[in-house]
Design an enzyme around this catalytic site. Structure first.
Site, PDB file in Angstrom:
ATOM      1  CE  LYS A 137      43.868   2.544  54.321  1.00  0.00           C
ATOM      2  NZ  LYS A 137      43.335   2.559  55.696  1.00  0.00           N
TER       3      LYS A 137
ATOM      4  CE1 TYR B  32      46.744  -0.214  54.218  1.00  0.00           C
ATOM      5  CE2 TYR B  32      45.695  -0.526  56.337  1.00  0.00           C
ATOM      6  CZ  TYR B  32      46.520   0.198  55.520  1.00  0.00           C
ATOM      7  OH  TYR B  32      47.117   1.342  55.982  1.00  0.00           O
TER       8      TYR B  32
END
Length: 303
Positions: free
Chosen positions: A158, A133
């Site tokens: 992400k 992320y």
């Protein structure tokens, strides 16, 4: 591990005494899977990862694995200091998850090679696929993204930053990594990701996390279907009349990206308790505005 459809990031319910409520979490996840979730990301950002103990993350993961029963992938979050993250990934693996969402280290501004080292050291503690992320203290160059993507267990990235130009560079750089290419998953991880879904799709990032799915899956699924089908009028209407006003409400108070979602779940059931500090629960006025937005959004998709 393949992802498709709307990705579900459940909230984490708390009982009256503040403890993790496993029964309500099971109901919440079960209803989301029944509504068509393409994957369950438990104990992640919307699930108040920042406020959970490692034991609670493990327990929440076990609940999600049991409820989904293999119907969709289950991922759980790990992050923070390397020793803590390594403990978390070991517990998540023992709980039966299909993969991990690795959040960045907090408060430490690291050089790019340090971010690669962080991912390398944490992923070495697990055999599970890992989605990294990018957000907060982890802002990647395309070279760093490619180096992280090349690590054996990393299967996705992400994005929580929203720099479309840089993400285009990252997508192209990762596409050149041997063995990753089309199998590597990119996610739009911005709050209320539907607002930027069209822009991300333009650079080849079609997957996104939907916080709205947690409390109004009918709206989230209708929006996703409209995107897939090229139904531009419905996409525009939902952006103008539901998602746009929701974002304006969300931005009125820091932390509402989580607290407002939890209030939305409580509005439609089951009761999930309030948020843990340092977040605060929405005011009655804001909850009333949220309820009106949900009602209108449902009217739009059912028209």
């Amino acid at each position: 591990m393949k992802f498709q459809g709307v990705l579900f990031f459940p909230v984490t319910p708390f009982a009256a005494d503040g403890s993790l409520d496993e029964d309500r979490l099971a109901r919440h996840i079960g209803s989301g899977v029944a509504a068509g979730a393409g994957g369950v990301f438990v104990a992640c950002g919307t699930g108040e990862f920042h406020a959970l103990t490692t034991d609670e993350i493990e327990r929440a993961t076990r609940v999600a694995v049991t409820v989904t029963a293999g119907r969709v992938p289950v991922l759980a979050a790990a992050g923070g200091p390397v020793p803590v993250a390594r403990d978390q990934v070991a517990r998540i693996g023992a709980a039966g998850a299909d993969g991990l969402l690795l959040l960045p280290p907090y408060l430490v501004n690291a050089p790019q090679q340090g971010l690669v080292r962080y991912v390398e050291e944490v992923t070495a503690a697990t055999a599970l696929p890992v989605v990294f992320y990018q957000r907060g203290t982890a802002r990647l160059t395309e070279q760093t993204a490619a180096a992280i993507a090349a690590l054996p267990r990393v299967v996705g990235l992400k994005d929580g930053i929203g720099d479309i130009e840089q993400m285009q560079r990252i997508v192209r750089a990762v596409g050149q990594v041997p063995g990753k290419g089309d199998d590597f998953a990119f996610f739009n991880g911005l709050p209320t990701a539907e607002m930027t879904a069209l822009a991300y799709r333009g650079i080849g990032v079609g997957l996104y996390s939907s916080a709205v799915f947690a409390f109004a899956p009918e709206i989230a699924v209708a929006f996703h279907r409209a995107l897939e089908d090229g139904d531009s009028p419905l996409v525009r209407t939902l952006l103008d009349e539901f998602y746009g006003p929701l974002v304006r409400l969300r931005d009125e108070v820091p932390g509402y990206a989580v607290a407002l979602v939890k209030a939305g779940v409580a509005l439609r059931g089951p009761a999930v308790g309030g948020v843990r500090a340092p977040l605060v629960d929405p005011t009655p006025e804001h909850v009333a505005r949220l309820a009106a937005l949900i009602d209108h959004g449902l009217e739009v998709v059912h028209a």
